[in-house]
Design a protein around this motif. Structure first.
Motif, PDB file in Angstrom:
ATOM      1  N   GLU A  25      -8.681   3.660  -4.087  1.00  0.00           N
ATOM      2  CA  GLU A  25      -8.746   4.644  -5.165  1.00  0.00           C
ATOM      3  C   GLU A  25      -9.177   6.014  -4.641  1.00  0.00           C
ATOM      4  N   ILE A  26     -10.126   6.016  -3.702  1.00  0.00           N
ATOM      5  CA  ILE A  26     -10.573   7.281  -3.112  1.00  0.00           C
ATOM      6  C   ILE A  26      -9.431   7.946  -2.352  1.00  0.00           C
ATOM      7  N   LYS A  27      -8.655   7.143  -1.652  1.00  0.00           N
ATOM      8  CA  LYS A  27      -7.517   7.674  -0.912  1.00  0.00           C
ATOM      9  C   LYS A  27      -6.497   8.286  -1.869  1.00  0.00           C
ATOM     10  N   LYS A  28      -6.203   7.571  -2.971  1.00  0.00           N
ATOM     11  CA  LYS A  28      -5.263   8.094  -3.973  1.00  0.00           C
ATOM     12  C   LYS A  28      -5.794   9.389  -4.589  1.00  0.00           C
ATOM     13  N   TYR A  29      -7.097   9.409  -4.869  1.00  0.00           N
ATOM     14  CA  TYR A  29      -7.703  10.601  -5.463  1.00  0.00           C
ATOM     15  C   TYR A  29      -7.606  11.792  -4.513  1.00  0.00           C
ATOM     16  N   ASN A  30      -7.913  11.564  -3.241  1.00  0.00           N
ATOM     17  CA  ASN A  30      -7.845  12.645  -2.254  1.00  0.00           C
ATOM     18  C   ASN A  30      -6.411  13.153  -2.084  1.00  0.00           C
ATOM     19  N   GLU A  31      -5.459  12.213  -2.091  1.00  0.00           N
ATOM     20  CA  GLU A  31      -4.060  12.616  -1.991  1.00  0.00           C
ATOM     21  C   GLU A  31      -3.656  13.456  -3.203  1.00  0.00           C
ATOM     22  N   ARG A  32      -4.146  13.053  -4.380  1.00  0.00           N
ATOM     23  CA  ARG A  32      -3.849  13.808  -5.599  1.00  0.00           C
ATOM     24  C   ARG A  32      -4.450  15.209  -5.545  1.00  0.00           C
ATOM     25  N   ILE A  33      -5.673  15.311  -5.051  1.00  0.00           N
ATOM     26  CA  ILE A  33      -6.327  16.613  -4.918  1.00  0.00           C
ATOM     27  C   ILE A  33      -5.544  17.508  -3.955  1.00  0.00           C
ATOM     28  N   ASP A  34      -5.101  16.927  -2.844  1.00  0.00           N
ATOM     29  CA  ASP A  34      -4.328  17.704  -1.864  1.00  0.00           C
ATOM     30  C   ASP A  34      -3.042  18.233  -2.483  1.00  0.00           C
TER      31      ASP A  34
ATOM     32  N   ASP B  77     -11.888   2.109  -1.627  1.00  0.00           N
ATOM     33  CA  ASP B  77     -11.269   2.939  -0.585  1.00  0.00           C
ATOM     34  C   ASP B  77      -9.853   3.345  -0.983  1.00  0.00           C
TER      35      ASP B  77
END
Length: 225
Positions: free
Chosen positions: A90-99, A88
């Protein structure tokens, strides 16, 4: 959390029983005096002390077995919980990076439509602060300082900054070759031409056909191996 609770409970019970065992002679004496009973326990008797220690050790062994069983039973849940928490995160970090990348990309698209130079520079600086590795942001800022503001020093800093982040960026090296040539600093131009050639020998043709370079510099580049 559950395993910690179980450990605390077992320790509490173990310590309680150990205290009761050690202080039972005094408890017996109190009962004899208060209730007229005839309970005789000698706390200094070696057999009694050994009995208390053995009983305490046996209890500790039982508690250890219980805790081991409980831990093994809870192990799959603990592993699954740990994995899910890390996933969760890592997914949060990835989504923040995408944003961040999406926002930076949208701003980069806006940059190319801005006519006001200072406004363009401010927006490019915002993009670099938001996403330092945004493709072409520093290069575009360097071009803006160079071609539109004639601020060679700031343009130089932008290209140098790009090379610090991406040491093999040949485009930034070629831009520095042309920039230093315009600044009449041929020594630095040759320096970055050599760096570019060390990475890709074919870049020589690009430099020789670069309309920004003066003919005398092209002759020096032609002589480079």
């Amino acid at each position: 959390m559950k395993s910690n609770y179980v450990i605390k409970c077992m320790l509490f019970i173990f310590i309680f029983l150990l205290i009761v065992g050690l202080f039972s002679p005094f408890i017996a004496e109190y009962l004899n005096n208060a209730m007229g009973t005839d309970i005789s326990i000698n706390s200094f008797d070696s057999n009694y002390l050994l009995t208390v220690i053995s009983a305490a050790s046996a209890l500790a062994g039982v508690f250890f077995v219980i805790y081991g069983w409980y831990t093994i039973r809870e192990l799959p849940n603990t592993i699954e919980k740990t994995i899910n928490e890390k996933l969760d995160k890592e997914i949060k970090k990835y989504n923040e990076r995408i944003d961040i990348l999406l926002e930076a990309s949208q701003k980069m698209n806006t940059v190319y439509n801005i006519k006001d130079v200072d406004q363009k520079i401010n927006l490019l600086n915002d993009i670099i602060e938001l996403c330092p590795d945004m493709y072409n942001a520093r290069i575009t800022l360097g071009y803006t300082y160079w071609y539109e503001k004639k601020n060679y020093e700031s343009a130089e800093q932008c290209f140098e900054s790009e090379l610090m982040s991406n040491p093999n960026n040949i485009n930034a090296m070629c831009d520095l070759v042309a920039l230093y040539d315009e600044m009449d600093e041929s020594r630095n131009s040759i320096k970055y031409a050599k760096q570019a050639l060390d990475i890709d020998k074919n870049i020589k043709n690009y430099l020789l056909n670069d309309s920004r370079l003066k003919e005398d510099l092209k002759q020096k580049i032609e002589e480079l191996n």
